[in-house]
Design an enzyme around this catalytic site. Structure first.
Site, PDB file in Angstrom:
ATOM      1  N   ILE A   1       5.113   7.204   3.460  1.00 22.56           N
ATOM      2  CA  ILE A   1       5.582   6.091   4.298  1.00 22.56           C
ATOM      3  C   ILE A   1       6.933   5.593   3.796  1.00 22.56           C
ATOM      4  O   ILE A   1       7.850   5.316   4.586  1.00 22.56           O
ATOM      5  CB  ILE A   1       4.548   4.937   4.300  1.00 22.56           C
TER       6      ILE A   1
ATOM      7  N   ALA B   1       5.331   1.536  -3.632  1.00 26.55           N
ATOM      8  CA  ALA B   1       4.875   2.458  -4.681  1.00 26.55           C
ATOM      9  C   ALA B   1       3.412   2.187  -5.008  1.00 26.55           C
ATOM     10  O   ALA B   1       3.014   1.043  -5.218  1.00 26.55           O
ATOM     11  CB  ALA B   1       5.724   2.289  -5.941  1.00 26.55           C
TER      12      ALA B   1
ATOM     13  N   THR C   1      -2.961  -2.287   2.713  1.00 27.42           N
ATOM     14  CA  THR C   1      -3.827  -1.438   3.527  1.00 27.42           C
ATOM     15  C   THR C   1      -4.949  -2.244   4.181  1.00 27.42           C
ATOM     16  O   THR C   1      -5.366  -3.281   3.653  1.00 27.42           O
ATOM     17  CB  THR C   1      -4.447  -0.347   2.621  1.00 27.42           C
ATOM     18  N   ASP C   2      -5.495  -1.697   5.271  1.00 30.38           N
ATOM     19  CA  ASP C   2      -6.659  -2.336   5.903  1.00 30.38           C
ATOM     20  C   ASP C   2      -7.935  -2.138   5.075  1.00 30.38           C
ATOM     21  O   ASP C   2      -8.936  -2.805   5.306  1.00 30.38           O
ATOM     22  CB  ASP C   2      -6.865  -1.808   7.329  1.00 30.38           C
ATOM     23  N   GLU C   3      -7.885  -1.215   4.088  1.00 33.10           N
ATOM     24  CA  GLU C   3      -9.115  -0.925   3.322  1.00 33.10           C
ATOM     25  C   GLU C   3      -9.561  -2.109   2.474  1.00 33.10           C
ATOM     26  O   GLU C   3     -10.711  -2.160   2.040  1.00 33.10           O
ATOM     27  CB  GLU C   3      -8.917   0.323   2.452  1.00 33.10           C
TER      28      GLU C   3
ATOM     29  N   TYR D   1      -9.633   2.511  -5.120  1.00 30.21           N
ATOM     30  CA  TYR D   1      -8.311   2.362  -4.472  1.00 30.21           C
ATOM     31  C   TYR D   1      -8.207   1.016  -3.771  1.00 30.21           C
ATOM     32  O   TYR D   1      -7.266   0.243  -4.001  1.00 30.21           O
ATOM     33  CB  TYR D   1      -8.062   3.499  -3.470  1.00 30.21           C
TER      34      TYR D   1
ATOM     35  N   LYS E   1      -5.795  -2.282  -4.484  1.00 29.11           N
ATOM     36  CA  LYS E   1      -4.854  -2.837  -3.502  1.00 29.11           C
ATOM     37  C   LYS E   1      -5.206  -4.309  -3.217  1.00 29.11           C
ATOM     38  O   LYS E   1      -4.320  -5.153  -3.080  1.00 29.11           O
ATOM     39  CB  LYS E   1      -4.884  -2.033  -2.196  1.00 29.11           C
TER      40      LYS E   1
ATOM     41  N   ASN F   1     -13.787  11.183  12.653  1.00 34.30           N
ATOM     42  CA  ASN F   1     -13.125  12.301  11.969  1.00 34.30           C
ATOM     43  C   ASN F   1     -13.390  13.631  12.654  1.00 34.30           C
ATOM     44  O   ASN F   1     -12.483  14.448  12.838  1.00 34.30           O
ATOM     45  CB  ASN F   1     -13.599  12.395  10.513  1.00 34.30           C
TER      46      ASN F   1
HETATM   47  P1  NAD Z   1       2.248   8.202  -1.209  1.00 31.59           P
HETATM   48  O1  NAD Z   1       1.198   8.526  -2.209  1.00 31.59           O
HETATM   49  O2  NAD Z   1       2.679   9.220  -0.223  1.00 31.59           O
HETATM   50  O3  NAD Z   1       3.572   7.707  -1.965  1.00 31.59           O
HETATM   51  C1  NAD Z   1       3.529   6.841  -3.066  1.00 31.59           C
HETATM   52  C2  NAD Z   1       4.896   6.877  -3.737  1.00 31.59           C
HETATM   53  O4  NAD Z   1       4.850   5.974  -4.855  1.00 31.59           O
HETATM   54  C3  NAD Z   1       5.258   8.259  -4.292  1.00 31.59           C
HETATM   55  O5  NAD Z   1       6.603   8.572  -3.963  1.00 31.59           O
HETATM   56  C4  NAD Z   1       5.084   8.102  -5.797  1.00 31.59           C
HETATM   57  O6  NAD Z   1       5.950   8.934  -6.546  1.00 31.59           O
HETATM   58  C5  NAD Z   1       5.423   6.634  -5.983  1.00 31.59           C
HETATM   59  N1  NAD Z   1       4.792   6.081  -7.195  1.00 31.59           N
HETATM   60  C6  NAD Z   1       3.497   6.208  -7.580  1.00 31.59           C
HETATM   61  N2  NAD Z   1       3.310   5.591  -8.763  1.00 31.59           N
HETATM   62  C7  NAD Z   1       4.501   5.035  -9.106  1.00 31.59           C
HETATM   63  C8  NAD Z   1       4.934   4.260 -10.212  1.00 31.59           C
HETATM   64  N3  NAD Z   1       4.108   3.941 -11.220  1.00 31.59           N
HETATM   65  N4  NAD Z   1       6.230   3.835 -10.238  1.00 31.59           N
HETATM   66  C9  NAD Z   1       7.085   4.164  -9.223  1.00 31.59           C
HETATM   67  N5  NAD Z   1       6.726   4.920  -8.175  1.00 31.59           N
HETATM   68  C10 NAD Z   1       5.449   5.343  -8.108  1.00 31.59           C
HETATM   69  O7  NAD Z   1       1.734   6.880  -0.488  1.00 31.59           O
HETATM   70  P2  NAD Z   1       1.891   6.421   1.042  1.00 31.59           P
HETATM   71  O8  NAD Z   1       0.777   6.987   1.819  1.00 31.59           O
HETATM   72  O9  NAD Z   1       3.283   6.634   1.463  1.00 31.59           O
HETATM   73  O10 NAD Z   1       1.614   4.860   0.873  1.00 31.59           O
HETATM   74  C11 NAD Z   1       2.668   3.958   0.565  1.00 31.59           C
HETATM   75  C12 NAD Z   1       2.108   2.545   0.487  1.00 31.59           C
HETATM   76  O11 NAD Z   1       1.536   2.182   1.736  1.00 31.59           O
HETATM   77  C13 NAD Z   1       1.002   2.381  -0.557  1.00 31.59           C
HETATM   78  O12 NAD Z   1       1.163   1.109  -1.150  1.00 31.59           O
HETATM   79  C14 NAD Z   1      -0.282   2.432   0.249  1.00 31.59           C
HETATM   80  O13 NAD Z   1      -1.287   1.681  -0.372  1.00 31.59           O
HETATM   81  C15 NAD Z   1       0.164   1.789   1.541  1.00 31.59           C
HETATM   82  N6  NAD Z   1      -0.563   2.218   2.756  1.00 31.59           N
HETATM   83  C16 NAD Z   1      -0.715   3.542   3.048  1.00 31.59           C
HETATM   84  C17 NAD Z   1      -1.348   3.913   4.236  1.00 31.59           C
HETATM   85  C18 NAD Z   1      -1.520   5.362   4.637  1.00 31.59           C
HETATM   86  O14 NAD Z   1      -2.167   5.645   5.643  1.00 31.59           O
HETATM   87  N7  NAD Z   1      -0.942   6.316   3.918  1.00 31.59           N
HETATM   88  C19 NAD Z   1      -1.836   2.915   5.097  1.00 31.59           C
HETATM   89  C20 NAD Z   1      -1.668   1.571   4.747  1.00 31.59           C
HETATM   90  C21 NAD Z   1      -1.018   1.227   3.589  1.00 31.59           C
HETATM   91  O1  DAU Z   2      -6.707   2.888   6.045  1.00 34.25           O
HETATM   92  C1  DAU Z   2      -5.510   3.041   5.340  1.00 34.25           C
HETATM   93  C2  DAU Z   2      -5.693   4.057   4.240  1.00 34.25           C
HETATM   94  O2  DAU Z   2      -5.774   5.337   4.866  1.00 34.25           O
HETATM   95  C3  DAU Z   2      -4.571   4.030   3.215  1.00 34.25           C
HETATM   96  O3  DAU Z   2      -4.577   2.787   2.552  1.00 34.25           O
HETATM   97  C4  DAU Z   2      -4.745   5.175   2.200  1.00 34.25           C
HETATM   98  O4  DAU Z   2      -3.646   5.183   1.304  1.00 34.25           O
HETATM   99  C5  DAU Z   2      -4.793   6.478   2.967  1.00 34.25           C
HETATM  100  O5  DAU Z   2      -4.978   7.562   2.082  1.00 34.25           O
HETATM  101  C6  DAU Z   2      -5.903   6.447   4.017  1.00 34.25           C
HETATM  102  O6  DAU Z   2      -7.210   6.451   3.385  1.00 34.25           O
HETATM  103  P1  DAU Z   2      -8.431   7.313   3.988  1.00 34.25           P
HETATM  104  O7  DAU Z   2      -9.402   7.526   2.911  1.00 34.25           O
HETATM  105  O8  DAU Z   2      -8.900   6.736   5.270  1.00 34.25           O
HETATM  106  O9  DAU Z   2      -7.628   8.675   4.337  1.00 34.25           O
HETATM  107  P2  DAU Z   2      -7.987  10.221   4.115  1.00 34.25           P
HETATM  108  O10 DAU Z   2      -6.943  11.001   4.832  1.00 34.25           O
HETATM  109  O11 DAU Z   2      -8.218  10.537   2.677  1.00 34.25           O
HETATM  110  O12 DAU Z   2      -9.360  10.377   4.877  1.00 34.25           O
HETATM  111  C7  DAU Z   2      -9.475  10.049   6.249  1.00 34.25           C
HETATM  112  C8  DAU Z   2     -10.922  10.249   6.649  1.00 34.25           C
HETATM  113  O13 DAU Z   2     -11.211  11.660   6.618  1.00 34.25           O
HETATM  114  C9  DAU Z   2     -11.925   9.618   5.711  1.00 34.25           C
HETATM  115  O14 DAU Z   2     -13.034   9.151   6.472  1.00 34.25           O
HETATM  116  C10 DAU Z   2     -12.375  10.750   4.796  1.00 34.25           C
HETATM  117  C11 DAU Z   2     -12.281  11.968   5.702  1.00 34.25           C
HETATM  118  N1  DAU Z   2     -11.914  13.231   5.041  1.00 34.25           N
HETATM  119  C12 DAU Z   2     -10.824  13.259   4.233  1.00 34.25           C
HETATM  120  C13 DAU Z   2     -10.438  14.429   3.613  1.00 34.25           C
HETATM  121  C14 DAU Z   2      -9.229  14.438   2.695  1.00 34.25           C
HETATM  122  C15 DAU Z   2     -12.636  14.393   5.299  1.00 34.25           C
HETATM  123  O15 DAU Z   2     -13.623  14.365   6.064  1.00 34.25           O
HETATM  124  N2  DAU Z   2     -12.258  15.562   4.689  1.00 34.25           N
HETATM  125  C16 DAU Z   2     -11.181  15.627   3.853  1.00 34.25           C
HETATM  126  O16 DAU Z   2     -10.879  16.706   3.305  1.00 34.25           O
END
Ligand code: NAD
Ligand code: DAU
Length: 350
Positions: A14, A84, A131-133, A156, A160, A255
């Site tokens: 993101i 991050a 996050t919504d989690e 996780y 958060k 899923n």
């Molecule tokens: P990601 O894992 O793709 O990226 C995380 C980044 O943070 C990486 O570039 C990593 O190198 C950096 N990082 C990790 N530890 C660090 C540290 N100690 N110091 C500096 N940098 C560090 O994560 P993402 O999916 O892009 O999520 C970004 C943010 O958005 C997170 O805070 C996550 O909780 C939040 N978020 C993610 C989702 C989702 O669906 N992916 C949804 C809602 C909120």
């Molecule tokens: O809701 C926001 C969150 O969404 C973010 O805060 C997290 O950073 C992000 O990783 C994500 O969390 P989830 O656990 O929902 O995402 P993930 O892609 O890991 O899994 C999505 C759903 O799919 C979950 O119900 C678990 C399931 N899953 C996941 C994997 C990796 C599978 O069934 N098989 C898989 O191999």
């Protein structure tokens, strides 16, 4: 108006979309992208903006207190957009303390640096991306609103939730100007292929089993990552200080239904017979403590700031599949440890 903004985690999924949006849309801003380049961070994600005069990459760890304090002193940031984090739920189940360290301690260290360096609070902002989690797990009905009590259930989401509480505590105790958003599941380009959608795309392409946890009945609310970045833009500029905003796609999918949809799209793209990819679906042991359903009510953000998702899911998913099919090299790079080491060395002295 010129601003000096620190974006943390900008080399991740993101974060890279947020950095790109800000660098392109606001040439008058200076953007510092602070990232430790963990396995999830990849500077290649920002190749297209790395030579821009208003962009600077800073390699560093948010848990390194003296480094962060020095950085705030030397750079004089007037805003932080904090992304991050350790972000993968399955990894948090294997190694919870890594999540406490980065997500809780790292956030507290950033907040403290902002508190110590922002003597004059006018024009300052600490934006925390969450996050919504943190709200826990829904049953068959209902939505998470900004008033839903916190009930995190994985290491996780607990980390958060804790970081969210620190953000609000710094606002209430020290008057730190903060804003926060809690977003649902993102999808799109540059998503590390350990997460559901990119993992499935990669496995379908390579004819590998598609591991569906449990019965595949868990529900997630999917949002295109560029729409999340657009929400962050509007909240950063127009959100009320001290408030939180929920961000979601109004787009719930079980899923197993999502995996079937991906299989159908991939069958077409790869010229396979209809139903061919779905034969790869394999039910595997469920995630421990697997949250059943997330669904965001993003009415506040829509009513107050006019944001809404721009893209239909099927269209976004097809764009995402196309991006992965065109960027096999990116997948090979992020999955290769030696590539990460190489890049760590590349950036070691910056
Ligand atoms: P990601 O894992 O793709 O990226 C995380 C980044 O943070 C990486 O570039 C990593 O190198 C950096 N990082 C990790 N530890 C660090 C540290 N100690 N110091 C500096 N940098 C560090 O994560 P993402 O999916 O892009 O999520 C970004 C943010 O958005 C997170 O805070 C996550 O909780 C939040 N978020 C993610 C989702 C989702 O669906 N992916 C949804 C809602 C909120
Ligand atoms: O809701 C926001 C969150 O969404 C973010 O805060 C997290 O950073 C992000 O990783 C994500 O969390 P989830 O656990 O929902 O995402 P993930 O892609 O890991 O899994 C999505 C759903 O799919 C979950 O119900 C678990 C399931 N899953 C996941 C994997 C990796 C599978 O069934 N098989 C898989 O191999």
């Amino acid at each position: 108006m010129s601003r000096k903004i620190l974006i943390t985690g900008g080399a991740g999924f993101i974060g890279s979309h947020v950095v790109r949006l800000f660098v392109n849309k606001y040439p008058e801003y200076t953007i510092g992208n602070l990232d430790a380049l963990t396995y999830a961070g990849n500077p290649e994600n920002l190749k297209d903006v790395e030579a821009r005069p208003n962009y600077k990459f800073i390699k560093g760890d948010i848990t390194d207190e003296s480094f962060i304090n020095q950085l705030f002193q030397s750079e004089g940031f007037d805003a932080v957009i904090h992304l991050a984090a350790e972000s993968h739920v399955d990894r948090s189940i294997m190694d919870p303390l890594a999540f406490v360290k980065t997500n809780v301690l790292g956030t507290a260290i950033l907040l403290n640096a902002a508190r110590n360096n922002w003597k004059e609070k006018e024009g300052k902002l600490f934006y925390h991306v969450s996050t919504d989690e943190v709200y826990g797990s829904l049953g068959e009905t209902g939505f998470f609103t900004e008033e839903t009590p916190y009930d995190p259930r994985s290491p996780y989401s607990a980390s958060k939730a804790s970081s969210d509480h620190f953000v609000m505590a710094y606002h209430h105790t020290y008057g730190l100007p903060v804003v926060m958003s809690n977003c649902s599941n993102n999808y799109g380009s540059h998503h590390f292929p350990e997460k559901l959608i990119p993992l499935m795309i990669n496995n379908i392409r390579n004819n590998k089993p598609l591991p569906v946890y449990g019965k595949g009945e868990n529900v997630r609310d999917w949002l295109w990552v560029n729409d999340h970045a657009a929400a962050i833009d509007v909240i950063f500029h127009k959100g009320r200080t001290g408030e939180k905003y929920n961000v979601g796609g109004f787009n719930e999918w079980k899923n197993i239904d999502l995996v079937h949809l991906l299989c159908r799209i991939m069958d077409k793209k790869l010229g396979r017979a209809d139903g061919e990819s779905a034969k790869l679906i394999t039910y595997v042991k469920d995630r421990q403590g697997h949250d059943l359903r997330y669904a965001i009510d993003a009415t506040k953000l829509n009513k107050e700031l006019g944001w809404k998702p721009s893209l239909q899911f099927e269209e976004g998913l097809e764009k995402t599949v196309d991006w992965y099919l065109e960027n096999q090299e990116w997948i090979d790079h992020v999955l290769s440890g030696s590539y990460q080491q190489y890049y760590q060395q590349q950036y070691a002295n910056r």
